[in-house]
Design a protein around this motif. Sequence first.
Motif, PDB file in Angstrom:
ATOM      1  N   GLY A 169       0.783  -1.232   0.000  1.00 31.39           N
ATOM      2  CA  GLY A 169       0.000   0.000   0.000  1.00 31.39           C
ATOM      3  C   GLY A 169       0.809   1.273   0.000  1.00 31.39           C
ATOM      4  N   LYS A 170       2.120   1.156   0.076  1.00 30.27           N
ATOM      5  CA  LYS A 170       2.989   2.334   0.093  1.00 30.27           C
ATOM      6  C   LYS A 170       3.172   2.857  -1.328  1.00 30.27           C
ATOM      7  CE  LYS A 170       7.536   3.784   1.748  1.00 30.27           C
ATOM      8  NZ  LYS A 170       8.805   3.282   2.288  1.00 30.27           N
ATOM      9  N   TYR A 171       3.138   4.178  -1.473  1.00 29.26           N
ATOM     10  CA  TYR A 171       3.368   4.834  -2.760  1.00 29.26           C
ATOM     11  C   TYR A 171       4.815   5.314  -2.794  1.00 29.26           C
ATOM     12  CZ  TYR A 171       3.263   8.558  -6.270  1.00 29.26           C
ATOM     13  OH  TYR A 171       3.526   9.365  -7.337  1.00 29.26           O
ATOM     14  N   GLY A 223       1.732  14.299   8.223  1.00 30.02           N
ATOM     15  CA  GLY A 223       1.556  13.088   9.013  1.00 30.02           C
ATOM     16  C   GLY A 223       2.743  12.851   9.928  1.00 30.02           C
ATOM     17  N   LYS A 224       2.879  11.597  10.380  1.00 29.48           N
ATOM     18  CA  LYS A 224       3.967  11.207  11.272  1.00 29.48           C
ATOM     19  C   LYS A 224       4.546   9.873  10.816  1.00 29.48           C
ATOM     20  CE  LYS A 224       1.432  11.545  15.101  1.00 29.48           C
ATOM     21  NZ  LYS A 224       1.089  11.544  16.535  1.00 29.48           N
ATOM     22  N   LYS A 225       5.809   9.665  11.131  1.00 31.49           N
ATOM     23  CA  LYS A 225       6.496   8.411  10.798  1.00 31.49           C
ATOM     24  C   LYS A 225       7.312   7.988  12.010  1.00 31.49           C
ATOM     25  CE  LYS A 225       9.558   6.308   7.363  1.00 31.49           C
ATOM     26  NZ  LYS A 225      10.447   6.553   6.243  1.00 31.49           N
ATOM     27  N   GLN A 226       7.286   6.691  12.279  1.00 33.41           N
ATOM     28  CA  GLN A 226       8.047   6.157  13.408  1.00 33.41           C
ATOM     29  C   GLN A 226       9.310   5.458  12.919  1.00 33.41           C
ATOM     30  OE1 GLN A 226       6.146   4.119  16.877  1.00 33.41           O
ATOM     31  NE2 GLN A 226       7.118   2.320  15.962  1.00 33.41           N
ATOM     32  N   PHE A 227      10.391   5.684  13.633  1.00 34.23           N
ATOM     33  CA  PHE A 227      11.690   5.056  13.380  1.00 34.23           C
ATOM     34  C   PHE A 227      12.102   4.338  14.661  1.00 34.23           C
ATOM     35  CE2 PHE A 227      11.228   8.833  10.935  1.00 34.23           C
ATOM     36  CZ  PHE A 227      11.924   8.691   9.758  1.00 34.23           C
ATOM     37  N   ILE A 228      12.568   3.111  14.540  1.00 40.45           N
ATOM     38  CA  ILE A 228      13.227   2.451  15.663  1.00 40.45           C
ATOM     39  C   ILE A 228      14.659   2.252  15.209  1.00 40.45           C
ATOM     40  CG2 ILE A 228      13.336   0.449  17.184  1.00 40.45           C
ATOM     41  CD1 ILE A 228      10.299   0.146  16.793  1.00 40.45           C
ATOM     42  N   ILE A 229      15.564   2.984  15.854  1.00 42.68           N
ATOM     43  CA  ILE A 229      16.976   3.011  15.457  1.00 42.68           C
ATOM     44  C   ILE A 229      17.808   2.465  16.605  1.00 42.68           C
ATOM     45  CG2 ILE A 229      18.890   4.459  14.674  1.00 42.68           C
ATOM     46  CD1 ILE A 229      16.691   6.496  13.757  1.00 42.68           C
ATOM     47  N   ASN A 230      18.425   1.310  16.377  1.00 39.70           N
ATOM     48  CA  ASN A 230      19.205   0.653  17.423  1.00 39.70           C
ATOM     49  C   ASN A 230      18.426   0.580  18.730  1.00 39.70           C
ATOM     50  OD1 ASN A 230      21.420   0.027  15.839  1.00 39.70           O
ATOM     51  ND2 ASN A 230      22.496   1.922  16.330  1.00 39.70           N
ATOM     52  N   SER A 269       8.027   2.744  10.135  1.00 42.08           N
ATOM     53  CA  SER A 269       6.613   2.386  10.189  1.00 42.08           C
ATOM     54  C   SER A 269       5.728   3.620  10.336  1.00 42.08           C
ATOM     55  CB  SER A 269       6.344   1.416  11.348  1.00 42.08           C
ATOM     56  OG  SER A 269       6.576   2.052  12.595  1.00 42.08           O
ATOM     57  N   ASN A 270       4.448   3.407  10.087  1.00 40.54           N
ATOM     58  CA  ASN A 270       3.424   4.423  10.309  1.00 40.54           C
ATOM     59  C   ASN A 270       2.293   3.767  11.110  1.00 40.54           C
ATOM     60  OD1 ASN A 270       1.529   6.416  10.361  1.00 40.54           O
ATOM     61  ND2 ASN A 270       1.113   6.418   8.179  1.00 40.54           N
ATOM     62  N   PRO A 271       2.456   3.696  12.448  1.00 39.23           N
ATOM     63  CA  PRO A 271       1.408   3.084  13.269  1.00 39.23           C
ATOM     64  C   PRO A 271       0.284   4.072  13.610  1.00 39.23           C
ATOM     65  CG  PRO A 271       3.247   3.700  14.659  1.00 39.23           C
ATOM     66  CD  PRO A 271       3.635   4.045  13.232  1.00 39.23           C
ATOM     67  N   PHE A 272       0.256   5.203  12.938  1.00 41.63           N
ATOM     68  CA  PHE A 272      -0.682   6.277  13.259  1.00 41.63           C
ATOM     69  C   PHE A 272      -1.935   6.200  12.389  1.00 41.63           C
ATOM     70  CE2 PHE A 272       3.758   7.537  13.882  1.00 41.63           C
ATOM     71  CZ  PHE A 272       3.764   7.589  15.269  1.00 41.63           C
ATOM     72  N   GLU A 273      -2.938   7.005  12.721  1.00 45.44           N
ATOM     73  CA  GLU A 273      -4.238   6.953  12.043  1.00 45.44           C
ATOM     74  C   GLU A 273      -4.225   7.553  10.644  1.00 45.44           C
ATOM     75  OE1 GLU A 273      -7.444   8.487  14.387  1.00 45.44           O
ATOM     76  OE2 GLU A 273      -6.849   7.333  16.145  1.00 45.44           O
ATOM     77  N   ALA A 308       3.111   6.662   3.022  1.00 48.64           N
ATOM     78  CA  ALA A 308       2.939   5.423   3.779  1.00 48.64           C
ATOM     79  C   ALA A 308       1.564   5.434   4.427  1.00 48.64           C
ATOM     80  CB  ALA A 308       4.029   5.305   4.842  1.00 48.64           C
ATOM     81  N   PRO A 309       0.714   4.446   4.101  1.00 48.51           N
ATOM     82  CA  PRO A 309      -0.626   4.421   4.678  1.00 48.51           C
ATOM     83  C   PRO A 309      -0.595   4.105   6.175  1.00 48.51           C
ATOM     84  CG  PRO A 309      -0.227   2.407   3.446  1.00 48.51           C
ATOM     85  CD  PRO A 309       0.969   3.296   3.231  1.00 48.51           C
ATOM     86  N   SER A 310      -1.674   4.440   6.836  1.00 49.07           N
ATOM     87  CA  SER A 310      -1.834   4.098   8.246  1.00 49.07           C
ATOM     88  C   SER A 310      -1.639   2.594   8.421  1.00 49.07           C
ATOM     89  CB  SER A 310      -3.232   4.507   8.702  1.00 49.07           C
ATOM     90  OG  SER A 310      -3.470   4.066  10.019  1.00 49.07           O
TER      91      SER A 310
END
Length: 122
Positions: free
Chosen positions: A20-22, A66-73, A96-100, A44-46
């Motif tokens: 679903g990502k463009y 919108g918002k985007k989540q990063f988990i870095i180390n 990731s995009n765990p947001f609405e 990035a879709p919800s």
Amino acid sequence: MKLKKYNLQKSPFIVPTSDGKYIAEYFGLATNGDSNISIAHMKAPSGWSEPFQTPEFDEFTFIIKGKKQFIINGKKIILSAGESIKVEKNVRVQYSNPFEKECEYLAICTPAFDINKTHRED
């Protein structure tokens, strides 16, 4: 005779995805074979996420909306519109995009993004 000193890009390569990502790559390996840099417009879709990976390239991200989540180390970082980050090569990261709402952003990779150099985990 003057040589052209620019490369105007009006037709990005739309990367086929199954999540679903463009992804519209304006410069890079898929578009013009440039291995030094890639520039892509992404949405990035919800609920979207990628597996953890340890890429062989630096990745700069600028959030448009919108918002985007990063988990870095192991550290969770959340970016919002107008914010940016550089994730250095050979660092373990998950995007990731765990947001609405959808997240729209620009991604710039140096050297260019190469799926064979992302080293995604299963």
